[in-house]
Structures are given as C-alpha cells and as structure tokens.
Scaffold this motif. Sequence first.
Motif, mmCIF file in Angstrom:
data_model
loop_
_atom_site.group_PDB
_atom_site.id
_atom_site.type_symbol
_atom_site.label_atom_id
_atom_site.label_comp_id
_atom_site.label_asym_id
_atom_site.label_seq_id
_atom_site.Cartn_x
_atom_site.Cartn_y
_atom_site.Cartn_z
ATOM 1 N N VAL A 78 93.564 -7.587 -26.523
ATOM 2 C CA VAL A 78 92.489 -6.778 -27.106
ATOM 3 C C VAL A 78 91.661 -6.200 -25.967
ATOM 4 O O VAL A 78 91.277 -6.919 -25.044
ATOM 5 C CB VAL A 78 91.608 -7.611 -28.051
ATOM 6 C CG1 VAL A 78 90.425 -6.781 -28.552
ATOM 7 C CG2 VAL A 78 92.430 -8.129 -29.223
ATOM 8 N N HIS A 79 91.395 -4.890 -26.034
ATOM 9 C CA HIS A 79 90.671 -4.178 -24.987
ATOM 10 C C HIS A 79 89.353 -3.664 -25.553
ATOM 11 O O HIS A 79 89.316 -3.115 -26.664
ATOM 12 C CB HIS A 79 91.495 -2.985 -24.468
ATOM 13 C CG HIS A 79 92.931 -3.340 -24.183
ATOM 14 N ND1 HIS A 79 93.402 -3.614 -22.922
ATOM 15 C CD2 HIS A 79 94.007 -3.464 -25.018
ATOM 16 C CE1 HIS A 79 94.691 -3.881 -22.973
ATOM 17 N NE2 HIS A 79 95.081 -3.801 -24.232
ATOM 18 N N ALA A 89 90.004 -6.266 -20.646
ATOM 19 C CA ALA A 89 90.914 -6.867 -21.622
ATOM 20 C C ALA A 89 90.590 -8.336 -21.804
ATOM 21 O O ALA A 89 90.290 -9.047 -20.839
ATOM 22 C CB ALA A 89 92.354 -6.706 -21.170
ATOM 23 N N MET A 90 90.641 -8.770 -23.051
ATOM 24 C CA MET A 90 90.473 -10.194 -23.331
ATOM 25 C C MET A 90 91.753 -10.941 -22.946
ATOM 26 O O MET A 90 92.781 -10.337 -22.649
ATOM 27 C CB MET A 90 90.166 -10.400 -24.821
ATOM 28 C CG MET A 90 88.887 -9.720 -25.282
ATOM 29 S SD MET A 90 88.605 -10.036 -27.043
ATOM 30 C CE MET A 90 87.136 -9.024 -27.329
ATOM 31 N N GLY A 91 91.718 -12.245 -22.984
ATOM 32 C CA GLY A 91 92.881 -13.053 -22.632
ATOM 33 C C GLY A 91 94.040 -12.831 -23.587
ATOM 34 O O GLY A 91 93.873 -12.386 -24.726
ATOM 35 N N LYS A 110 84.960 -6.811 -38.444
ATOM 36 C CA LYS A 110 84.816 -6.430 -37.047
ATOM 37 C C LYS A 110 85.819 -7.108 -36.123
ATOM 38 O O LYS A 110 86.224 -6.529 -35.106
ATOM 39 C CB LYS A 110 83.395 -6.762 -36.555
ATOM 40 C CG LYS A 110 82.300 -5.916 -37.162
ATOM 41 C CD LYS A 110 80.948 -6.279 -36.561
ATOM 42 C CE LYS A 110 79.844 -5.391 -37.099
ATOM 43 N NZ LYS A 110 78.518 -5.729 -36.495
ATOM 44 N N THR A 111 86.220 -8.322 -36.437
ATOM 45 C CA THR A 111 87.019 -9.103 -35.498
ATOM 46 C C THR A 111 88.429 -9.400 -35.978
ATOM 47 O O THR A 111 89.166 -10.144 -35.333
ATOM 48 C CB THR A 111 86.319 -10.446 -35.195
ATOM 49 O OG1 THR A 111 86.225 -11.210 -36.407
ATOM 50 C CG2 THR A 111 84.931 -10.215 -34.626
ATOM 51 N N ILE A 124 97.683 -12.792 -39.152
ATOM 52 C CA ILE A 124 96.302 -12.332 -39.189
ATOM 53 C C ILE A 124 95.540 -13.028 -38.064
ATOM 54 O O ILE A 124 95.613 -14.256 -37.930
ATOM 55 C CB ILE A 124 95.629 -12.628 -40.541
ATOM 56 C CG1 ILE A 124 96.514 -12.126 -41.706
ATOM 57 C CG2 ILE A 124 94.254 -11.998 -40.596
ATOM 58 C CD1 ILE A 124 96.771 -10.637 -41.710
ATOM 59 N N TRP A 125 94.808 -12.231 -37.266
ATOM 60 C CA TRP A 125 94.142 -12.734 -36.076
ATOM 61 C C TRP A 125 92.641 -12.480 -36.139
ATOM 62 O O TRP A 125 92.186 -11.550 -36.815
ATOM 63 C CB TRP A 125 94.673 -12.048 -34.826
ATOM 64 C CG TRP A 125 96.156 -12.075 -34.645
ATOM 65 C CD1 TRP A 125 97.084 -11.337 -35.331
ATOM 66 C CD2 TRP A 125 96.893 -12.874 -33.709
ATOM 67 N NE1 TRP A 125 98.343 -11.624 -34.875
ATOM 68 C CE2 TRP A 125 98.264 -12.556 -33.889
ATOM 69 C CE3 TRP A 125 96.526 -13.807 -32.731
ATOM 70 C CZ2 TRP A 125 99.274 -13.158 -33.115
ATOM 71 C CZ3 TRP A 125 97.527 -14.394 -31.974
ATOM 72 C CH2 TRP A 125 98.880 -14.090 -32.173
ATOM 73 N N ASP A 126 91.904 -13.301 -35.384
ATOM 74 C CA ASP A 126 90.491 -13.077 -35.119
ATOM 75 C C ASP A 126 90.352 -12.896 -33.608
ATOM 76 O O ASP A 126 90.870 -13.713 -32.836
ATOM 77 C CB ASP A 126 89.659 -14.272 -35.591
ATOM 78 C CG ASP A 126 88.163 -13.984 -35.562
ATOM 79 O OD1 ASP A 126 87.654 -13.558 -34.498
ATOM 80 O OD2 ASP A 126 87.500 -14.210 -36.589
ATOM 81 N N THR A 127 89.700 -11.821 -33.193
ATOM 82 C CA THR A 127 89.610 -11.518 -31.761
ATOM 83 C C THR A 127 88.874 -12.598 -30.977
ATOM 84 O O THR A 127 88.953 -12.629 -29.747
ATOM 85 C CB THR A 127 88.903 -10.167 -31.542
ATOM 86 O OG1 THR A 127 87.590 -10.211 -32.132
ATOM 87 C CG2 THR A 127 89.690 -9.029 -32.172
ATOM 88 N N ARG A 128 88.177 -13.497 -31.672
ATOM 89 C CA ARG A 128 87.444 -14.564 -30.992
ATOM 90 C C ARG A 128 88.317 -15.791 -30.726
ATOM 91 O O ARG A 128 87.857 -16.771 -30.153
ATOM 92 C CB ARG A 128 86.225 -14.956 -31.827
ATOM 93 C CG ARG A 128 85.210 -13.823 -31.990
ATOM 94 C CD ARG A 128 84.202 -14.122 -33.074
ATOM 95 N NE ARG A 128 84.815 -14.181 -34.400
ATOM 96 C CZ ARG A 128 84.141 -14.308 -35.538
ATOM 97 N NH1 ARG A 128 82.821 -14.355 -35.509
ATOM 98 N NH2 ARG A 128 84.780 -14.375 -36.701
ATOM 99 N N SER A 129 89.584 -15.726 -31.145
ATOM 100 C CA SER A 129 90.497 -16.849 -30.959
ATOM 101 C C SER A 129 91.789 -16.370 -30.325
ATOM 102 O O SER A 129 92.171 -15.204 -30.468
ATOM 103 C CB SER A 129 90.792 -17.511 -32.309
ATOM 104 O OG SER A 129 91.741 -18.534 -32.177
#
Length: 286
Positions: A78-79, A89-91, A110-111, A124-129
């Motif tokens: 995720v950028h 970029a996130m990990g 949002k995430t 299904i993903w959450d950008t915080r994980s």
Amino acid sequence: RSMPQRPHMVATMADTCNVHVYDVSNALRSFDESGLPRQEQKPVYTFNGHRSEGFALDWSPVVEAQFATGDNSNTIHVHVAREGAAWHAMGAMRGHTGAVEDIQFSPKEKTVFASCSCDGTVRIWDTRSRGPMITATAHPDTDVNVISWNTNMSFLLASGADDGGMKIWDLRHIQNSPRPIAHYTYHTRPITSVEWHPTDESVLAVSSDDDQLSIWDLSVEEDEEAREASRAPRVSDSVRQLPPQLLFIHQGQHLIKELHFHPQIPGTILSTSEDALNIFKPATSI
C-alpha cells in the motif's frame, strides 16, 4: 490508473517490477493549449520493492493519494502520500499463495480493500494489518482473475475466474458462509474484466476471452410467462438455456481485455481488446 480525487496523478506498474506515479497535468493541458513544448515526463514517485512484475493496482476512492499494488510473488504493498509529505510504501502484506491478480478498494471504508489471486481465493484486508482479515475460497481449482466492488451496495462484490465463471458475493456473510449469492457460467473462456454499473446497483458488465462482453441485471427474475414462452418449439435450445438476468451481448472484438462504464455518459461502455477499442451504448435501458 488515475487517482479519483486528482485525475492528473497516474500510477503504473511495469514489467521492470517498478511502481511509478506520474503527474500528467502538462500532457492534459496540451489538449487545450497548442504550442506547448514537449517535455520528458519523469515520475514523482518510484517504488522498487516488488520482487516480480504484477498487474494488480487500484486507488482508494475514499482516501486521497492512497493506492495498492500486487505482484506475481503473492505480495501486496500500500502506497500513501500524506498532506505535505513524500510518498512512501507500507510494509509488505502477505497471505496469498499465488500471484495477486486484482485489487479493489472499498467504496466506503478508508482502510479496507479486497484482492484476488491465482490461488482461487478472494481476501479482504485492512491497511493497518499485514495479514488478511477474511479469506474465502471463491473459485476452487482455478485462478480468480478480476473482482469489482459495488459502489452503490458496498456489501456486494463480483469475481470472475479462469474457468469462465462469474460469482456475486455478500460480504456480510462471506466469512461464515462462503457461498455466492449468484453464480453464472455463461462465458466459456477466462473472465478478463468485470465492473458494476456506477449508478444501478443490480447491473454489471463482464468480458471474456470468448470474445464476448455481457451485461447482466441481477434484479431480473424469470416469470411464468417467460418460462412458458421459452418452451415453444421455435425457441432453440441455446436460447432456452440463457439466464434471464443476461440483458445484452456485445461481440466483434477479439480477446477483450478490459471494460469500463463511462462515468459521465449513462449506459455507455468502453472496451479494449487485442484488435480494437470500442465505445458503445447497449440497446437496453441501463
């Protein structure tokens, strides 16, 4: 893909494994102003963290300057560019066991985003994980090529697979009961693109390597009168077997690769293929 909030910002993913973001403002101005000097376009952001090439890329329609990319090494990044800050970029996010084929951000959250893969799953993903929140074996024993998130009914997701199957999922129940609410097998070759209508929550378009683009209305139910008419001797078996939800079939293109509804001209569709770009309006009331 262009950013929904700032269409002059365009993200690309190349066979070099690099992700680039370009500001094409000057190129767009050249359509309105003649005599502008030709300039070499350099990216405003480059990411070289993918280990292989990839095809999955989508911008968030909710969070400005946020997009995700997926590669053939099963990895998603995720950028983001926060206001007044540089892109980063996130990990790496891992969970798929096959190449990531498509990514779609939620139209409301949002995430949250979805991905599909050659491993037959939709996740299904959450950008915080770093890992997926939900994993559904959507198309067992075949690649899931494309997905599309319904922008009007945000709990509906469509998926298209290599075996020609197209399924509709209710995300409210996909984790505990991973069964589609609809499954259509009209197409005979891999599904290459699927997209929901921007304003009609029950209509979507699907393209396939069988050289057909189909339009569906999931709100249609076969009534008794239509059922009796289909039994008439003059009706061929091939027509009798068509699902009542199938509204329209567009042909004449070879190996259709992508389709999109026009955002400003209601009902108009653009499709690209190996041999042509078509812009057409189906003979339906969509």
